[in-house]
Design a protein around this motif. Structure first.
Motif, PDB file in Angstrom:
ATOM      1  N   TYR A  42      -2.248   6.260  -5.033  1.00 52.83           N
ATOM      2  CA  TYR A  42      -1.462   6.663  -6.057  1.00 52.83           C
ATOM      3  C   TYR A  42      -0.427   5.713  -6.371  1.00 52.83           C
ATOM      4  O   TYR A  42      -0.190   5.375  -7.479  1.00 52.83           O
ATOM      5  CB  TYR A  42      -0.464   7.801  -5.513  1.00 52.83           C
ATOM      6  N   THR A  43       0.117   5.037  -5.130  1.00 50.20           N
ATOM      7  CA  THR A  43       0.860   3.668  -5.546  1.00 50.20           C
ATOM      8  C   THR A  43       0.134   2.461  -6.252  1.00 50.20           C
ATOM      9  O   THR A  43       0.654   1.955  -7.115  1.00 50.20           O
ATOM     10  CB  THR A  43       1.528   3.244  -4.344  1.00 50.20           C
TER      11      THR A  43
ATOM     12  N   ARG B  14      -0.025   3.343  -9.875  1.00 51.54           N
ATOM     13  CA  ARG B  14       1.303   3.145 -10.456  1.00 51.54           C
ATOM     14  C   ARG B  14       1.820   1.728 -10.635  1.00 51.54           C
ATOM     15  O   ARG B  14       2.422   1.335 -11.521  1.00 51.54           O
ATOM     16  CB  ARG B  14       2.250   4.098  -9.810  1.00 51.54           C
ATOM     17  N   ARG B  15       1.153   1.051  -9.676  1.00 54.17           N
ATOM     18  CA  ARG B  15       1.679  -0.435  -9.597  1.00 54.17           C
ATOM     19  C   ARG B  15       0.773  -1.394 -10.076  1.00 54.17           C
ATOM     20  O   ARG B  15       0.862  -2.763 -10.107  1.00 54.17           O
ATOM     21  CB  ARG B  15       2.181  -0.837  -8.133  1.00 54.17           C
TER      22      ARG B  15
ATOM     23  N   ILE C 243       3.450  -3.612  -0.059  1.00 54.86           N
ATOM     24  CA  ILE C 243       3.352  -2.273  -0.459  1.00 54.86           C
ATOM     25  C   ILE C 243       2.453  -1.339   0.265  1.00 54.86           C
ATOM     26  O   ILE C 243       2.942   0.029   0.519  1.00 54.86           O
ATOM     27  CB  ILE C 243       2.954  -2.364  -2.147  1.00 54.86           C
TER      28      ILE C 243
ATOM     29  N   CYS D 279       3.185   2.047   2.169  1.00 55.43           N
ATOM     30  CA  CYS D 279       2.513   3.437   1.764  1.00 55.43           C
ATOM     31  C   CYS D 279       2.288   4.050   3.282  1.00 55.43           C
ATOM     32  O   CYS D 279       2.678   5.512   3.538  1.00 55.43           O
ATOM     33  CB  CYS D 279       1.691   3.316   1.055  1.00 55.43           C
TER      34      CYS D 279
END
Length: 124
Positions: free
Chosen positions: A48-49, A52-53, A93, A97
């Protein structure tokens, strides 16, 4: 000592106790499901991250295992394989997470979580 858990509307899961505990041992035990659910949450948070990133997460996998002692579950062990190069920022990141996945955070701090990352640093 076999249980079938229904969770609507998505399906069901069947668990057994291990044969050495008197169960059939033909399906995962509840402790294995706990480790798998935690790994799934970790991987979902990474995917998910990453989406988005803007960093690649396709092919990342997590192997999960349970450690037992006389009191029961003493630890969860996660081996995370990242098969593509990442920047230092994307690594941080992803580590964040994993450290903050909601399922993992819901587990008692008495249950040790061992997380080992296997990073690919260049393309083979």
């Amino acid at each position: 000592m076999r249980c079938c858990t229904e969770y609507h509307p998505h399906g069901s899961a069947t668990t057994d106790l291990a044969a050495e505990q008197g169960g059939l041992g033909q399906n995962p035990c509840p402790a294995d499901m706990l480790a798998a659910a935690t790994a799934s949450c970790m991987l979902s948070m990474i995917a998910y991250t990453g989406a988005r990133r803007g960093f690649e997460t396709e092919g990342i996998s997590i192997s999960a295992a349970v450690k037992h002692d006389a009191k029961g579950i003493s630890g969860l062990v996660f081996d995370i394989n990242v098969p593509m190069p990442q920047t230092e920022q994307s690594r941080r990141i992803m580590e964040n997470c994993v450290a903050n996945c909601p399922v993992g955070r819901a587990i008692s701090p008495e249950v040790e979580k061992t997380i080992t990352w296997h990073w690919t640093t260049w393309m083979d």
